[in-house]
Design a protein around this motif. Structure first.
Motif, PDB file in Angstrom:
ATOM      1  N   ALA A  39       0.844  -1.205   0.000  1.00  9.50           N
ATOM      2  CA  ALA A  39       0.000   0.000   0.000  1.00  9.50           C
ATOM      3  C   ALA A  39       0.873   1.246   0.000  1.00  9.50           C
ATOM      4  O   ALA A  39       1.896   1.308   0.688  1.00  9.50           O
ATOM      5  CB  ALA A  39      -0.918  -0.004   1.221  1.00  9.50           C
ATOM      6  N   ASN A  41      -0.624   4.553   0.279  1.00 13.14           N
ATOM      7  CA  ASN A  41      -1.251   5.663   0.996  1.00 13.14           C
ATOM      8  C   ASN A  41      -2.060   5.114   2.174  1.00 13.14           C
ATOM      9  O   ASN A  41      -2.167   3.913   2.362  1.00 13.14           O
ATOM     10  CB  ASN A  41      -2.105   6.527   0.059  1.00 13.14           C
ATOM     11  CG  ASN A  41      -3.252   5.775  -0.566  1.00 13.14           C
ATOM     12  OD1 ASN A  41      -3.446   4.590  -0.319  1.00 13.14           O
ATOM     13  ND2 ASN A  41      -4.029   6.459  -1.391  1.00 13.14           N
ATOM     14  N   LYS A  43      -5.165   4.928   2.729  1.00 12.53           N
ATOM     15  CA  LYS A  43      -6.375   4.175   2.402  1.00 12.53           C
ATOM     16  C   LYS A  43      -6.071   2.699   2.148  1.00 12.53           C
ATOM     17  O   LYS A  43      -6.982   1.881   2.072  1.00 12.53           O
ATOM     18  CB  LYS A  43      -7.070   4.794   1.191  1.00 12.53           C
ATOM     19  CG  LYS A  43      -7.586   6.189   1.472  1.00 12.53           C
ATOM     20  CD  LYS A  43      -8.276   6.771   0.272  1.00 12.53           C
ATOM     21  CE  LYS A  43      -8.753   8.178   0.601  1.00 12.53           C
ATOM     22  NZ  LYS A  43      -9.498   8.775  -0.479  1.00 12.53           N
ATOM     23  N   GLY A  49      -7.431   3.742  -2.612  1.00  9.26           N
ATOM     24  CA  GLY A  49      -6.061   3.393  -2.252  1.00  9.26           C
ATOM     25  C   GLY A  49      -5.198   3.100  -3.470  1.00  9.26           C
ATOM     26  O   GLY A  49      -5.680   2.730  -4.536  1.00  9.26           O
TER      27      GLY A  49
END
Length: 128
Positions: A39, A41, A43, A49
């Motif tokens: 991931a 970010n 989100k 995301g």
């Protein structure tokens, strides 16, 4: 994520490069796939995301008749994904395919820009 798959394959013989015959070869193909998503970010993998993706898949031919080309191909992908929901995303990036032909001494390399849309079905009745 990683997975291993064993395929049983029946391959029809071809004469003169294009004429199908009634005879077949049988072999197994073993595939190993490694997939990593990170991931990028807050989100994460939820709606909105972004993630970075690394994927490598190697395929091997198995069986006694296979002499010159146990290695079949390697598919390497690196890129990014945008997550519409936790169950759907759009992946885009660089794909490199390195493949050995059946003759055993010839290889093919292909490079491409790949765009995939993934939607995972959730068929569970318990959504927890």
């Amino acid at each position: 994520m990683q997975w291993v798959r064993l395929e049983e394959r029946f391959r029809r013989h071809v004469n003169n490069g294009s004429e199908l015959t009634d005879s077949y070869d049988f072999n197994y193909r073993l595939q190993y796939n490694f997939f990593l998503a990170i991931a990028l970010n807050r989100k994460g993998f939820g709606a909105g995301g972004y993630s970075c993706i690394l994927n490598d898949e190697i395929q091997l031919n198995l069986r006694g008749e296979i002499i010159y080309n146990t290695f079949y191909q390697n598919r390497f992908f690196t890129g990014f994904a945008y997550h519409f929901t936790p169950l759907s995303n759009l992946q885009f990036g660089y794909l490199n395919i390195f493949q050995q032909y059946s003759a055993g001494n010839r290889y093919r390399k292909a490079e491409a820009f790949r765009i995939y849309y993934f939607h995972n079905l959730n068929l569970r009745t318990d959504k927890h």
